[in-house]
Write an enzyme that holds these catalytic residues in place. Structure first.
Site, PDB file in Angstrom:
ATOM      1  N   HIS A   1       0.745  -1.192  -0.046  1.00 23.81           N
ATOM      2  CA  HIS A   1       0.031  -0.035   0.124  1.00 23.81           C
ATOM      3  C   HIS A   1       1.175   1.348   0.124  1.00 23.81           C
ATOM      4  CE1 HIS A   1       0.506  -0.671   4.342  1.00 23.81           C
ATOM      5  NE2 HIS A   1       0.084   0.697   4.504  1.00 23.81           N
TER       6      HIS A   1
ATOM      7  N   HIS B   1       1.238   4.053   1.915  1.00 23.64           N
ATOM      8  CA  HIS B   1       1.908   4.568   3.098  1.00 23.64           C
ATOM      9  C   HIS B   1       3.321   4.748   3.008  1.00 23.64           C
ATOM     10  CE1 HIS B   1      -1.850   3.709   5.723  1.00 23.64           C
ATOM     11  NE2 HIS B   1      -2.139   4.827   5.147  1.00 23.64           N
TER      12      HIS B   1
ATOM     13  N   ASP C   1       5.619   4.217   5.279  1.00 24.27           N
ATOM     14  CA  ASP C   1       6.455   3.551   5.836  1.00 24.27           C
ATOM     15  C   ASP C   1       6.350   2.028   5.090  1.00 24.27           C
ATOM     16  OD1 ASP C   1       3.829   3.371   6.800  1.00 24.27           O
ATOM     17  OD2 ASP C   1       4.676   1.892   8.269  1.00 24.27           O
ATOM     18  N   HIS C   2       5.981   2.214   3.862  1.00 25.20           N
ATOM     19  CA  HIS C   2       5.438   1.006   3.051  1.00 25.20           C
ATOM     20  C   HIS C   2       6.033   1.434   1.487  1.00 25.20           C
ATOM     21  CE1 HIS C   2       3.440  -1.386   5.804  1.00 25.20           C
ATOM     22  NE2 HIS C   2       3.330  -0.004   6.326  1.00 25.20           N
TER      23      HIS C   2
ATOM     24  N   ASP D   1      -0.233  -3.913   6.128  1.00 21.57           N
ATOM     25  CA  ASP D   1      -0.833  -3.485   7.496  1.00 21.57           C
ATOM     26  C   ASP D   1      -2.393  -4.006   7.538  1.00 21.57           C
ATOM     27  OD1 ASP D   1       1.504  -2.227   7.966  1.00 21.57           O
ATOM     28  OD2 ASP D   1       0.938  -0.417   7.815  1.00 21.57           O
TER      29      ASP D   1
HETATM   30 FE    FE Z   1       2.686   0.675   8.131  1.00 24.19          FE
HETATM   31 ZN    ZN Z   2       0.060   1.501   6.606  1.00 21.78          ZN
END
Ligand code: FE
Ligand code: ZN
Length: 255
Positions: free
Chosen positions: A56, A58, A60-61, A133
């Site tokens: 996804h 975000h 942090d991804h 997540d």
């Molecule tokens: Fe995350």
């Molecule tokens: Zn996330």
């Protein structure tokens, strides 16, 4: 088993993963939480990055997508219905689609709820799934862009995978999840045992990821709407699975 998985600690509590197809040398980074530790892992193994598989959008991804793509000229794969939010996306994939990573086949599962375009990657022959997540050890993602119905059907989709499937989730949230889980299903003996084991692993700094579908089925309250003990604790005896899931998620949000 044709793939090797290398797990990489990133940022505060993220895990990145490298998937290496031993037959061809193809190597994918599952998400790109942090460039430097991913590059260090590649160097340690002597692997060349050929793909990025995003779960996804975000930060942090997908935050390392552009730097890693610039460095390695790798192909970036992500959800077709979230393409505009996946930096550098080259190939758009949809639910049920199967593609090759070298000689390994990977199936795409759309699992919306945490974000609207969240996907998981299932290496069925290798019995491994990367779930981002959506599902965590003893937990599940927050519903930032989805309804309880959507998140529940996404979790059901993952729980339909074989019990022995190893589940690589993207954060080390397990101890906090355990503290909540035991409050809603206090009589679950498998959960009681797992809570102790997790405390001991974390005290030694050992990751609790990967987990497995079977272990989550036994101990994760978010995928156990049939549990009488859970239903009693949250006052929804005989309730429908979506309502039980939604109430469990709500209680965790306020825990
Ligand atoms: Fe995350
Ligand atoms: Zn996330």
């Amino acid at each position: 088993m044709s793939i090797q998985v290398k797990q990489i600690s990133c940022l505060d509590d993220n895990y990145g993963f490298l998937v290496h197809d031993t037959a061809t040398g193809a190597t994918a980074s599952i998400d790109t939480p942090e460039v430097e530790p991913i590059n260090k892992a590649l160097a340690d193994e002597g692997w060349t990055l050929t793909h990025i598989l995003n779960t996804h959008h975000h930060f942090d991804h997908a935050g390392g997508n552009e730097a890693l793509k610039a460095q390695w000229s790798c192909q970036v794969i992500g959800a077709a219905n979230d393409a505009e939010r996946i930096p550098g996306i080259d190939r758009q994939v949809v639910d049920g689609e199967v593609f090759e990573l070298g000689s390994a086949s990977v199936q795409v599962l759309e699992v919306p709820g945490h974000t609207s375009g969240h996907i998981a990657y299932h290496f069925a022959d290798d019995k491994v799934a990367f779930v981002g997540d959506t599902l965590f050890a003893l937990g599940c993602g927050r519903m930032f862009e989805g309804t309880a119905e959507q998140m529940w059907s996404s979790l059901e989709k993952l729980m339909a995978l074989p019990d022995e499937t190893l589940v690589y989730c993207a954060h080390e949230y397990t101890q906090a999840n355990a503290a909540f889980a035991i409050t809603v299903e206090p009589d679950n003996q498998a959960l009681q045992a797992r809570v102790e084991e997790i405390a001991s692993l974390r005290a030694q700094g050992i990751p609790t990821v990967p987990t497995s579908i079977g272990l989550e089925r036994q101990t994760n309250p978010f995928v156990r709407p049939d549990s009488g003990n859970l239903q009693q604790t949250i006052d929804l005896v005989g309730g429908d699975p979506v309502a039980i899931f939604a109430e469990t998620r709500k209680r965790k949000d306020h825990f």
